[in-house]
Every structure is written in structure tokens, then in C-alpha cells.
Design an enzyme around this catalytic site. Structure first.
Site, PDB file in Angstrom:
ATOM      1  N   LYS A 260       0.845  -1.190   0.000  1.00  0.00           N
ATOM      2  CA  LYS A 260       0.000   0.000   0.000  1.00  0.00           C
ATOM      3  C   LYS A 260       0.881   1.241   0.000  1.00  0.00           C
ATOM      4  O   LYS A 260       1.933   1.247   0.654  1.00  0.00           O
ATOM      5  CB  LYS A 260      -0.854   0.033   1.281  1.00  0.00           C
ATOM      6  CG  LYS A 260      -2.044  -0.893   1.272  1.00  0.00           C
ATOM      7  CD  LYS A 260      -2.885  -0.688   2.535  1.00  0.00           C
ATOM      8  CE  LYS A 260      -4.019  -1.697   2.613  1.00  0.00           C
ATOM      9  NZ  LYS A 260      -5.055  -1.515   1.567  1.00  0.00           N
ATOM     10  N   ARG A 334     -10.211 -11.385   1.530  1.00  0.00           N
ATOM     11  CA  ARG A 334     -11.088 -12.395   0.909  1.00  0.00           C
ATOM     12  C   ARG A 334     -10.408 -13.757   0.890  1.00  0.00           C
ATOM     13  O   ARG A 334     -11.081 -14.785   0.940  1.00  0.00           O
ATOM     14  CB  ARG A 334     -11.503 -11.920  -0.491  1.00  0.00           C
ATOM     15  CG  ARG A 334     -10.350 -11.750  -1.427  1.00  0.00           C
ATOM     16  CD  ARG A 334     -10.729 -10.981  -2.688  1.00  0.00           C
ATOM     17  NE  ARG A 334     -10.846  -9.539  -2.459  1.00  0.00           N
ATOM     18  CZ  ARG A 334     -11.159  -8.656  -3.390  1.00  0.00           C
ATOM     19  NH1 ARG A 334     -11.432  -9.063  -4.614  1.00  0.00           N
ATOM     20  NH2 ARG A 334     -11.220  -7.376  -3.125  1.00  0.00           N
TER      21      ARG A 334
HETATM   22  N1  BES Z   1      -8.239  -3.700   4.111  1.00  0.00           N
HETATM   23  C1  BES Z   1      -8.388  -3.291   2.778  1.00  0.00           C
HETATM   24  C2  BES Z   1      -9.704  -2.577   2.497  1.00  0.00           C
HETATM   25  C3  BES Z   1      -9.910  -1.226   3.146  1.00  0.00           C
HETATM   26  C4  BES Z   1      -9.576  -0.076   2.476  1.00  0.00           C
HETATM   27  C5  BES Z   1     -10.499  -1.137   4.384  1.00  0.00           C
HETATM   28  C6  BES Z   1      -9.801   1.152   3.051  1.00  0.00           C
HETATM   29  C7  BES Z   1     -10.726   0.098   4.949  1.00  0.00           C
HETATM   30  C8  BES Z   1     -10.388   1.238   4.295  1.00  0.00           C
HETATM   31  C9  BES Z   1      -8.327  -4.495   1.825  1.00  0.00           C
HETATM   32  O1  BES Z   1      -7.540  -5.546   2.241  1.00  0.00           O
HETATM   33  C10 BES Z   1      -7.750  -3.989   0.542  1.00  0.00           C
HETATM   34  O2  BES Z   1      -6.655  -3.531   0.551  1.00  0.00           O
HETATM   35  N2  BES Z   1      -8.541  -4.063  -0.512  1.00  0.00           N
HETATM   36  C11 BES Z   1      -8.145  -3.589  -1.780  1.00  0.00           C
HETATM   37  C12 BES Z   1      -8.658  -4.550  -2.828  1.00  0.00           C
HETATM   38  C13 BES Z   1      -8.092  -4.320  -4.193  1.00  0.00           C
HETATM   39  C14 BES Z   1      -6.620  -4.676  -4.229  1.00  0.00           C
HETATM   40  C15 BES Z   1      -8.863  -5.168  -5.169  1.00  0.00           C
HETATM   41  C16 BES Z   1      -8.750  -2.208  -1.998  1.00  0.00           C
HETATM   42  O3  BES Z   1      -9.875  -1.976  -1.547  1.00  0.00           O
HETATM   43  O4  BES Z   1      -8.093  -1.347  -2.583  1.00  0.00           O
HETATM   44 ZN    ZN Z   2      -5.481  -5.356   1.711  1.00  0.00          ZN
END
Ligand code: BES
Ligand code: ZN
Ligand code: ZN
Length: 490
Positions: A260, A334
Site C-alpha cells: 500500500k 477475501r
Molecule cells: N483492508 C483493505 C480494504 C480497506 C480499504 C479497508 C480502506 C478500509 C479502508 C483491503 O484488504 C484492501 O486492501 N482491498 C483492496 C482490494 C483491491 C486490491 C482489489 C482495496 O480496496 O483497494
Molecule cells: Zn489489503
């Protein structure tokens, strides 16, 4: 914070200050009229959550558009936050009823006081302690006849239990990742089990391997913190239904090798919110003595980087036997839930299976920060969850519909499914559809996915929630379970 019902007229109750809710800008109501001129002078009109303190008269006024659930909760919590750092130790307040005899309003008020007074200052060396200690709710009624004492006490008692469970969850989620990792999650689960007489099973890495949860293990592999799988069970004598709740417990989500960016990584301690909500729900249902059997399942894992990290291009074999092509290691929730949902379905034949997860940023884009996304193959069930949540829980929820076109976007060339969609549109739904692949055919209609990525953690205070963790999911699911107790099941 103590909340007590006093069967006395409000003028006979001693307290440091009196809180008066000005409903629908009615400055002529008997509670308000003597102060009308003074209030007008200082610009108070009684707008929703507008606060005015008349310290010389020892009165605190707050506006509420109506006595509906969210309006009263917002008003009381905002007034509580306002008064918290002042010198008042006790507040007295009359009872309000949305309609004659509506004790939900009293429960909402109780929750709003306790939730509004929440502070997280464990990490401040010189924390300013809140002075406010006691809320005294009088039998004096804003309108309609006063409550029966037992009805009032019951509503307040329920409100206290639920709100304290929510605050308990907030404490967990707010705790930084250096102090909260899978082992600590397991310890907290054990403590709750002990205190509330719950069954508790903790699986360590070896036991998780024996369960063939290779997908969950892959996500956890690069972390120095070993994963834990937790199963808590509340089993009352004659349950009306059996509910399984599965929580995403990423005690930290760095994104893994699909790292991230720093500004998105910050706050990712929030990624344990689903699992934490599961703990709070178990705590609440057992304290409320609800006659529904509730199982909590938690996959507690840290998503980190390192030489042995799982990689984009890896293909993982899940507990179910299905294979997942990893295209992005940041879509890790997921993957963990895939194994956890299989585990939960193998362990318990439930009537309802819910998962709670901070799963996608896309859900926040779709619904805004305050609303939980509810998904599933059973629209009627999903709409029920949405309705109960919005009606009286104090949380907000909205339905996001599945469709077959989006399902196709999860196709993988080399595995059974890809962990990300081939389109960036509809990301909350495609994540839900991914999870749906791990729900057994016989359970398809029993399952709901709750994406709490928005409301779990917000950087400003809103409704009854402070800056940071809100405890999202607890009140929504407890409300649903309470509804099961009032209808006969099976
Ligand atoms: N934990 C995050 C989702 C999230 C984002 C929760 C912002 C709370 C606030 C999750 O694991 C994630 O990073 N999801 C990605 C998925 C993508 C790579 C398809 C996302 O939402 O960007
Ligand atoms: Zn994530
Ligand atoms: Zn995550």
C-alpha cells in the site's frame, strides 16, 4: 459511565446539569420556553445536534430534528461529547419517546450517552480524564405518559450492555498493531470466553496447517506474528436459531508485496474491525442472555512483506479445495475469509452465516464512509438486515446487489478463481462475489457479507462515534439476533 433510571420528577433529582433536547425546533415546549429568549440571543435555534450551554441556569440544550432513532442518538452523543471535558460530573435528563410507549428511544438515549462519552487515551501520558460519571434519567416525560419502571429499567440495561460491548470493540480496534497481533486477539477471545462462559477453541499455526487452511497461511507467512484461528461459541439451552459470524482479523494490512502507498497504509490497524466486532457481538449476546446460539469465527493474521511473502502470481489451494490465483496481495481479506468460511461451515450447521469485514475501499466509494454494504445471494435476507440496522440499531446499512456479469470478472486463466476482478468498477460487489464462491450450495441463502470498510474507522466524530474506531457491525448484528428471538424459527 453509570446510567440510572430514577422514578422521580426531574426537578427533584440532584445533578450538576440538566440536558434538554429541543425537538423539531420547538422552543415553546414547557421544558424550553423559559429559556427561549436567552437561547435566541446566543443564536440557538435547535438545529440537529446544535448545542447550547446556559451554565448560569445549569441547563444544556441540544437540538434534534425528530425523536427518530438516529436524530436522538446524534443529539445526545454530541451533547455528551460537548460536556465531557467540562467540570460536570452528573447529567439529569427527562425521557423522550418516538411514539407512545416507545422504549427504543430510551435504549437509544442510553447507548448514545455511553457511546458519546467514549475516549481512547490509553497512549497519552497526560490524558485529561473526563469528569462526567453519571447520567440520571427521570420519569418526567417530554410527551406522553411516563414509562413503567420495569420497562424503563429493561431498556436502559440492554442499552448499557450493547454500548459497553461497542466500546470494548473500539478499544481493540484503536489499539496499535505493535500491541495487538493475532496472539493478543486469541488472548482477548479466551478472556471473554472465561468471563461469559463461552466455549473457546484457539488453533495455532500447526493446527491451522492440519486444517488445510493454506490460503490463510499464505497471507500470514511473511509476518513474524503467527496466525491464530479462533472459534467462540455461546450456547443457550433452547436456542431459537443458530448463527455463525466470521470476522476478518487482519491485525495489520500493509498490502503485502502489492504494498500500500504510505497514506493508505496508515490506519490499517483498522483491518481487524470485523474480528473485533465478532468478539463484541459474542460479549453482547451472552450478556443479554439471548436465546440464539451464536458462533464466532476469527482468522487473525498480519499481512506483511518479506523473503517468504506470498506473491502476485502464486496459486493458493484453499481448505475447500478450490484454487485462487493471487493477482494482488492487498486483496488478502477475501483469501483469509475463503478458508474461514469453509472452516465455519464445516464446524457448525448454522441457520445464518454472516461475515463482517473491512474488505474493500470500493465499498467506501460506493456508499460513503458511514454505511455498511450488505451483500448476499438471498436478497430478502439482505434487505432484512438493512431494514433492522437502519430502523433502530444506530448504524447505517445499504444493499449492494450481485449479478452474473460481475461474477465473470473474477475468472482466472490458470486457477479456479482470481483474487481480484479484471475491472475496477463494482469492487465491493466483486469481493462479495468472490466470497460467495466459498459458500456451500446448501448455505447459499443463509449467508450475508457485511463490508464495514467505511464505518469501521473514520477520522472525525459522527453520530455516536468518535474519531477512530466505531465498533461497526456490533449493533447491527446484535439487533438482527434480537429479532430472531422474537420470531419462532424453523
Ligand atoms: N483492508 C483493505 C480494504 C480497506 C480499504 C479497508 C480502506 C478500509 C479502508 C483491503 O484488504 C484492501 O486492501 N482491498 C483492496 C482490494 C483491491 C486490491 C482489489 C482495496 O480496496 O483497494
Ligand atoms: Zn489489503
Ligand atoms: Zn485488508
Amino acid at each position: 459511565m453509570k446510567v440510572k433510571y430514577i422514578e422521580e420528577q426531574i426537578e427533584n433529582i440532584k445533578a450538576d446539569i440538566e440536558l434538554i433536547v429541543v425537538v423539531n425546533k420547538d422552543l415553546d415546549h414547557t421544558f424550553v420556553k423559559d429559556y427561549k429568549d436567552r437561547l435566541k440571543e446566543i443564536g440557538f435555534e435547535g438545529a440537529q445536534a446544535q448545542v447550547a450551554l446556559l451554565s448560569e441556569s445549569k441547563k444544556l440544550f441540544v437540538g434534534a430534528n425528530s425523536l427518530k432513532n438516529l436524530d436522538i442518538r446524534d443529539a445526545i452523543a454530541t451533547a455528551t461529547r460537548y460536556i465531557l471535558d467540562k467540570s460536570y460530573k452528573s447529567i439529569k435528563v427527562a425521557t423522550y419517546q418516538n411514539y407512545e410507549g416507545c422504549s427504543f428511544t430510551l435504549r437509544a438515549m442510553t447507548e448514545a450517552f455511553i457511546l458519546g462519552a467514549y475516549q481512547f487515551n490509553r497512549y497519552k501520558s497526560k490524558a485529561k480524564k473526563a469528569k462526567l460519571k453519571e447520567i440520571l434519567i427521570s420519569k418526567t416525560s417530554y410527551q406522553y405518559k411516563p414509562f413503567d419502571k420495569d420497562v424503563a429499567n429493561r431498556a436502559i440495561k440492554k442499552g448499557k450492555k450493547v454500548a459497553n460491548s461497542v466500546n470494548f470493540v473500539r478499544n481493540i480496534v484503536n489499539t496499535p498493531p505493535n500491541d495487538f497481533y493475532p496472539k493478543i486477539m486469541a488472548r482477548v477471545a479466551k478472556d471473554i470466553a472465561k468471563e461469559h462462559n463461552l466455549e473457546c477453541e484457539i488453533l495455532d499455526k500447526k493446527a491451522i496447517e492440519q486444517e488445510n487452511m493454506h490460503a490463510l497461511l499464505a497471507v500470514s507467512r511473511a509476518s513474524s506474528k503467527k496466525p491464530k484461528v479462533i472459534h467462540l461459541a455461546y450456547k443457550p439451552k433452547n436456542p431459537k436459531a443458530v448463527v455463525s459470524i466470521v470476522g476478518k482479523g487482519l491485525t495489520y494490512d500493509s498490502g503485502g508485496l502489492s504494498l500500500k502507498p504510505s497514506e493508505h497504509m496508515l490506519t490499517m490497524k483498522l483491518d481487524k474491525s470485523g474480528a473485533s466486532a465478532v468478539l463484541g457481538i459474542l460479549k453482547a449476546v451472552s450478556e443479554l442472555n439471548l436465546d440464539v446460539e451464536v458462533h464466532g469465527f476469527i482468522g487473525a493474521v498480519e499481512n506483511m512483506i518479506g523473503g517468504n511473502a506470498y506473491k502476485p502470481d502464486d496459486v493458493l489451494k484453499t481448505k475447500s479445495g478450490k484454487t485462487i490465483e493471487v493477482k494482488n496481495t492487498d486483496a488478502e481479506g477475501r483469501i483469509v475469509l475463503a478458508d474461514m468460511l469453509t472452516f465455519a461451515q464445516e464446524r457448525v450447521e448454522a441457520d445464518y452465516i454472516f461475515d463482517i469485514a473491512t474488505l474493500t475501499g470500493a465499498c467506501v466509494v460506493a456508499l460513503g464512509q458511514y454505511t455498511t454494504g450488505v451483500m448476499g445471494n438471498n436478497e430478502e435476507l439482505a434487505q432484512k438486515m438493512v431494514e433492522y440496522t437502519n430502523q433502530s440499531s444506530g448504524e447505517l446499512a445499504s444493499y449492494l446487489p450481485f449479478n452474473n456479469l460481475l461474477k465473470k470478472t473474477l475468472k482466472s486463466d490458470i486457477a479456479d478463481i482470481s483474487n481480484i476482478s479484471n475491472t475496477r468498477y463494482g469492487g465491493a460487489i466483486t469481493a462479495g462475489l468472490f466470497l460467495s464462491e466459498f459458500i456451500e450450495e446448501k448455505n447459499k441463502d443463509k449467508w450475508l457479507h457485511l463490508d464495514i470498510a467505511g464505518p469501521a474507522f473514520v477520522n472525525h466524530s459522527w453520530l455516536e462515534n468518535p474519531v477512530g474506531a466505531s465498533g461497526a457491525g456490533v449493533r447491527a448484528v446484535v439487533k438482527f439476533i434480537e429479532k430472531l428471538t422474537s420470531t419462532t424459527h424453523k
